[in-house]
Design an enzyme around this catalytic site. Sequence first.
Site, mmCIF file in Angstrom:
data_model
loop_
_atom_site.group_PDB
_atom_site.id
_atom_site.type_symbol
_atom_site.label_atom_id
_atom_site.label_comp_id
_atom_site.label_asym_id
_atom_site.label_seq_id
_atom_site.Cartn_x
_atom_site.Cartn_y
_atom_site.Cartn_z
ATOM 1 N N TRP A 38 0.837 -1.206 0.000
ATOM 2 C CA TRP A 38 0.000 0.000 0.000
ATOM 3 C C TRP A 38 0.867 1.249 0.000
ATOM 4 O O TRP A 38 0.559 2.227 -0.697
ATOM 5 C CB TRP A 38 -0.985 -0.030 1.170
ATOM 6 C CG TRP A 38 -1.903 -1.211 1.039
ATOM 7 C CD1 TRP A 38 -1.876 -2.352 1.764
ATOM 8 C CD2 TRP A 38 -2.917 -1.392 0.038
ATOM 9 N NE1 TRP A 38 -2.816 -3.230 1.299
ATOM 10 C CE2 TRP A 38 -3.474 -2.684 0.250
ATOM 11 C CE3 TRP A 38 -3.419 -0.596 -0.994
ATOM 12 C CZ2 TRP A 38 -4.505 -3.188 -0.543
ATOM 13 C CZ3 TRP A 38 -4.444 -1.106 -1.791
ATOM 14 C CH2 TRP A 38 -4.980 -2.373 -1.565
ATOM 15 N N ASP A 76 -1.075 6.841 6.439
ATOM 16 C CA ASP A 76 -2.184 5.941 6.114
ATOM 17 C C ASP A 76 -2.400 5.044 7.328
ATOM 18 O O ASP A 76 -1.559 4.201 7.641
ATOM 19 C CB ASP A 76 -1.813 5.123 4.872
ATOM 20 C CG ASP A 76 -2.898 4.121 4.472
ATOM 21 O OD1 ASP A 76 -3.867 3.944 5.226
ATOM 22 O OD2 ASP A 76 -2.756 3.497 3.396
ATOM 23 N N LYS A 81 -11.614 -1.636 7.878
ATOM 24 C CA LYS A 81 -10.814 -2.530 8.707
ATOM 25 C C LYS A 81 -11.154 -2.350 10.195
ATOM 26 O O LYS A 81 -11.471 -3.302 10.881
ATOM 27 C CB LYS A 81 -9.330 -2.288 8.446
ATOM 28 C CG LYS A 81 -8.975 -2.661 7.003
ATOM 29 C CD LYS A 81 -7.581 -2.267 6.618
ATOM 30 C CE LYS A 81 -7.336 -2.402 5.130
ATOM 31 N NZ LYS A 81 -7.355 -3.768 4.631
#
Lengths: 364, 364
Positions: free
Chosen positions: B102, B175, B199
Amino acid sequence: MERVFNFAPGPSALPEEVLKKAQEELLCYGDTGMSVMEMSHRSADFAEILDQAKADLKELMEIPDNYDILFLQGGASTQFSMIPLNLMVHNHKADYIKTGNWAKKAYEQAVKVGDAKVIASSEDKTYSYIPDYDISMLRPDADYLHICVNNTIYGTRFAPDRLPETPDNIPLIGDMSSNILSEPYDVSKFGMIYAGAQKNMGPAGVTVVIIRHDLVGQADPSIPTMLDYKTHVDKDSCFNTPPCFAIYMCGLVYKWLKEKGGVAAMAELNKAKASKLYDFLDNSALFKPTVLNPIDRSLMNVPFVTGDKDLDAKFVKESKEAGLVNLKGHRTVGGMRASIYNAMTMDGVDALIDFMKKFETENK
Amino acid sequence: MERVFNFAPGPSALPEEVLKKAQEELLCYGDTGMSVMEMSHRSADFAEILDQAKADLKELMEIPDNYDILFLQGGASTQFSMIPLNLMVHNHKADYIKTGNWAKKAYEQAVKVGDAKVIASSEDKTYSYIPDYDISMLRPDADYLHICVNNTIYGTRFAPDRLPETPDNIPLIGDMSSNILSEPYDVSKFGMIYAGAQKNMGPAGVTVVIIRHDLVGQADPSIPTMLDYKTHVDKDSCFNTPPCFAIYMCGLVYKWLKEKGGVAAMAELNKAKASKLYDFLDNSALFKPTVLNPIDRSLMNVPFVTGDKDLDAKFVKESKEAGLVNLKGHRTVGGMRASIYNAMTMDGVDALIDFMKKFETENK
């Protein structure tokens, strides 16, 4: 608390049967032991939900095989930018018909990308009609023609038999956010159709894009990956985590529509609902519809006024007390607006007309 | 069907109490007579839901007053582009620490916008550690430094006391998709934090952005309006229809977290859950954790392997049959991964360890 009749323009009423099904499955979907909200988007269970939703939408709209169906995020507002970034790529020109706020917003994003031109507009009369169009108005080197098929705020629509004709090399792009699945449109007349779900398909947070496959893959690689249709076509809407629950809800709505007889049956009901309401308005001594030409009228959004702002406000207030909610019109039109999407029953329309009759008598 | 223990990396388990509350209110929220999914995003009822979610998140994370809180669409993947488009605007340079897939994807979108540079990486060992960093590695004219605070796939994290230091003029962008609200982080150390909800906060389809107010409004006006943070700050996440139901679900999770004692209490539980699991792995004769340095270990995602692919596959299959699902590791790491977000109970972790013990005995 009893459920009300909800005339909101979007987000808007969903079929009660669909909500009940979602409620029933909320903690445990099938034999998965979990909620759809907890499901991996890479799981076989979610893949089935996504595939079924696509298949049902394809069947309902008779979408030809050479079109891709995407479930994206960001609303129609993101499409306003994705369209020029992906499609205004040959001659960097695109033509727009301006029939309301949303058509205008779509055009404004295209101006950022290239030579966008408004070739017809109904702005002169508060967008209360569909402007005349003939193919000679279109620039022959335009990369596409964009229309807003149904204008939520102003209550007008391009009827299925009045879509602008374009030559084969100039695809027609249609924003159908507020009338998708309300009556049959020939998908093959469009290069692309898009629609935010939150009016006639599901909850806010997912946007359906139906795009002819040959139009995909033309964007410059420098644009954000998430704004390239090819990204999403190549990964079947799962390049990143899609809005799984919103897609599931759309799927439930598609199933419900199929049970109700599909888009043709829904169109019959929608026409009956709209006719009843317009007939009442055309003959009322107190209420007036704002769209006068019957062929321009939306089946989904019906704006009307009394001509007296205080009386309009009183109507909105008292109708709410009577369980008929969200009837206030958009500030640019004023008055009232009844949004009567697929999920609004004839009972709801009858209740509205009964209330209007009563209000008319009491406020002569 | 009983609910399973769901170790999915995202979308992932939600607190059962939250799902039950949503189920209860699904057809009628409070005295509105409608579902949250049917509510106008301009209504007072939805405004209250949005305001409360913001206020609760602010309280939970102790977000200072000079930060804006946004609920956007498009996932972290869209943030990967919005960040450089909005923030790589002074010297057109930005530095990235590459700690996983990511982080790499975020970097790749920045390359499209300007001079993005990877200044540290752990790619050499399949991202199984957090690379060393000191401030001298940062380009002094970088517009920002980007990190992925918790690496879902690889099970590493920048612990709260190990965040990279940057000078005042170089904001740290984090992030936190997979560890937001899992333990206290000092928000004032960041210029911006972002996190996909699916999540540790709610269902897929909404992304939280927490951005220092002075960083908003720097983007070039030529970028798509929807990709400009100012658009969303100016309209309090309601420039266009936000993903209302997903925001409502996040709000329910925030309330649940407050009832549980907030982020500090959750951190205690998360540390206890993770310790128990890592202790077992460190002492197991069969299973090995893939992240060896304890200070690099994620509290949320715990990857582990047996070293034998067939045995890994057998474990995934048999654990699923025992009601412990989604334990398969990412293909780049192999083996297994237990994602033990806030909604995973200690009972779930205990059940996993018990099953691993049994499996170990049976497969000596």
